[in-house]
Design an enzyme around this catalytic site. Structure first.
Site, PDB file in Angstrom:
ATOM      1  N   HIS A 186      66.013  -5.921 -66.524  1.00 36.34           N
ATOM      2  CA  HIS A 186      66.282  -7.168 -67.246  1.00 36.34           C
ATOM      3  C   HIS A 186      65.380  -7.369 -68.464  1.00 36.34           C
ATOM      4  O   HIS A 186      65.842  -7.800 -69.516  1.00 36.34           O
ATOM      5  CB  HIS A 186      66.128  -8.354 -66.283  1.00 36.34           C
ATOM      6  CG  HIS A 186      66.934  -9.547 -66.667  1.00 36.34           C
ATOM      7  ND1 HIS A 186      67.392 -10.464 -65.766  1.00 36.34           N
ATOM      8  CD2 HIS A 186      67.393  -9.977 -67.871  1.00 36.34           C
ATOM      9  CE1 HIS A 186      68.084 -11.401 -66.378  1.00 36.34           C
ATOM     10  NE2 HIS A 186      68.091 -11.123 -67.662  1.00 36.34           N
ATOM     11  N   ASP A 211      79.187 -10.299 -65.388  1.00 38.60           N
ATOM     12  CA  ASP A 211      77.777  -9.973 -65.601  1.00 38.60           C
ATOM     13  C   ASP A 211      76.892 -11.051 -64.981  1.00 38.60           C
ATOM     14  O   ASP A 211      76.963 -12.213 -65.354  1.00 38.60           O
ATOM     15  CB  ASP A 211      77.489  -9.869 -67.101  1.00 38.60           C
ATOM     16  CG  ASP A 211      76.032  -9.549 -67.394  1.00 38.60           C
ATOM     17  OD1 ASP A 211      75.738  -8.382 -67.701  1.00 38.60           O
ATOM     18  OD2 ASP A 211      75.182 -10.470 -67.327  1.00 38.60           O
ATOM     19  N   LYS A 231      71.146  -7.273 -62.656  1.00 37.97           N
ATOM     20  CA  LYS A 231      69.915  -6.863 -63.328  1.00 37.97           C
ATOM     21  C   LYS A 231      68.698  -6.998 -62.424  1.00 37.97           C
ATOM     22  O   LYS A 231      68.616  -7.905 -61.598  1.00 37.97           O
ATOM     23  CB  LYS A 231      69.705  -7.721 -64.589  1.00 37.97           C
ATOM     24  CG  LYS A 231      70.919  -7.785 -65.493  1.00 37.97           C
ATOM     25  CD  LYS A 231      70.685  -8.680 -66.701  1.00 37.97           C
ATOM     26  CE  LYS A 231      71.990  -8.974 -67.405  1.00 37.97           C
ATOM     27  NZ  LYS A 231      72.781 -10.023 -66.725  1.00 37.97           N
ATOM     28  N   TYR A 276      69.329 -15.151 -61.856  1.00 42.95           N
ATOM     29  CA  TYR A 276      70.258 -16.277 -62.022  1.00 42.95           C
ATOM     30  C   TYR A 276      70.463 -17.025 -60.709  1.00 42.95           C
ATOM     31  O   TYR A 276      70.968 -18.152 -60.713  1.00 42.95           O
ATOM     32  CB  TYR A 276      71.625 -15.803 -62.526  1.00 42.95           C
ATOM     33  CG  TYR A 276      71.639 -15.083 -63.848  1.00 42.95           C
ATOM     34  CD1 TYR A 276      70.516 -15.053 -64.680  1.00 42.95           C
ATOM     35  CD2 TYR A 276      72.783 -14.414 -64.279  1.00 42.95           C
ATOM     36  CE1 TYR A 276      70.538 -14.379 -65.884  1.00 42.95           C
ATOM     37  CE2 TYR A 276      72.811 -13.752 -65.492  1.00 42.95           C
ATOM     38  CZ  TYR A 276      71.691 -13.721 -66.284  1.00 42.95           C
ATOM     39  OH  TYR A 276      71.719 -13.051 -67.480  1.00 42.95           O
TER      40      TYR A 276
END
Length: 264
Positions: free
Chosen positions: A100, A33, A67, A38
């Site tokens: 998200h 994930d 996401k 990120y």
């Protein structure tokens, strides 16, 4: 979707995240994930390729989630953002793509884009993250497809009983992020005593609690022994009293942002 996955929030891009993902796949993880925000999708992709080679598995044996970030919400931009995420990962498609956060006045248009990606078979499944009940109610007023999952913060200090009941009724599967409260529950006496009695770590006890109470989990670690420990959950069970004791630790307390009050 495998109920146990590796999360990579705040894991540095490059070799750090690549090695973590590679090790997880070699140790048997099949769900990874990540998210655009990120900023480690390229490293995750490298780890996927290395892990598949070492484990002798093919892409269809893995389940990869990413996401849609807040700045990319809206119909056209969401479609572009999906293409960008798959390109960074080096994948033809994702198994699961999530909104998200529920950005006000944008998430319904973003959802329409995800629905079109799904209808065109460009993504295996679509879902949301950090949606409260009222966000889902708004989404479902216009949605053609019910989200497959809702990934939210959940741990012994934030049990999410009401949300779980709602998700169950709507056939939306719950996934817990920060399932260990970012380490904040490791010294809780109730959990320490429980872990000692079972011959397990506190992390293993809490992750088992998530699974037994119907939640999928995506714990994060970059340490080889922790990656192994977090998956070593299938040779013990919590009894009813132990599950109840963990449920009773609920303080409705978050370690992450409140979905009703975020500004990013």
């Amino acid at each position: 979707m495998p109920w146990l996955g590796l999360g990579v929030f705040q894991v540095e891009d490059g070799e750090t995240v690549a090695a973590s993902v590679e090790e997880a796949i070699v140790q048997g993880y099949r769900h990874i994930d990540t998210a655009a925000v990120y900023e480690n999708e390229e490293g995750v992709g490298e780890g996927i390729r290395r892990g598949m080679e070492r484990a002798g598995i093919t892409r269809d044996e893995l389940f990869i989630t990413s996401k849609l970030w807040n700045a990319d919400q809206g119909y056209e931009r969401a479609l572009e953002a999906y293409r960008e995420s798959t390109a960074r990962l080096g994948l033809d498609q994702l198994d699961l793509y999530l909104i998200h956060w529920p950005v006000e006045n944008k998430f319904t248009e973003s959802w329409r884009a995800l629905e079109d990606l799904y209808k065109e078979e460009k993504v295996g499944a679509i879902g949301v993250s950090n949606f409260q009940i009222h966000h889902l109610e708004t989404l479902l007023q216009t949605a053609e497809i019910v989200p497959a999952i809702n990934q939210v913060e959940r741990h012994p200090r934030l049990v999410q009983t009401e949300l779980f009941k709602y998700l169950t009724e709507k056939n939306i599967h719950p996934v817990a992020w920060a399932p260990l409260a970012q380490g904040g529950i490791f010294n809780e006496p109730v959990l320490v005593e429980m872990a000692e009695s079972l011959g397990k770590t506190v992390a293993q006890v809490v992750l088992k609690w998530h699974l037994q109470t119907g939640w999928a989990v995506i714990p994060k670690s970059v340490k080889k022994h922790r990656i192994y420990e977090n998956a070593d959950l299938y040779d013990f069970e919590l009894n009813e009293e132990q599950v109840k004791a963990i449920n009773e630790m609920d303080q409705h307390r978050r370690v992450g942002p409140d979905p009703d009050n975020f500004d990013f």
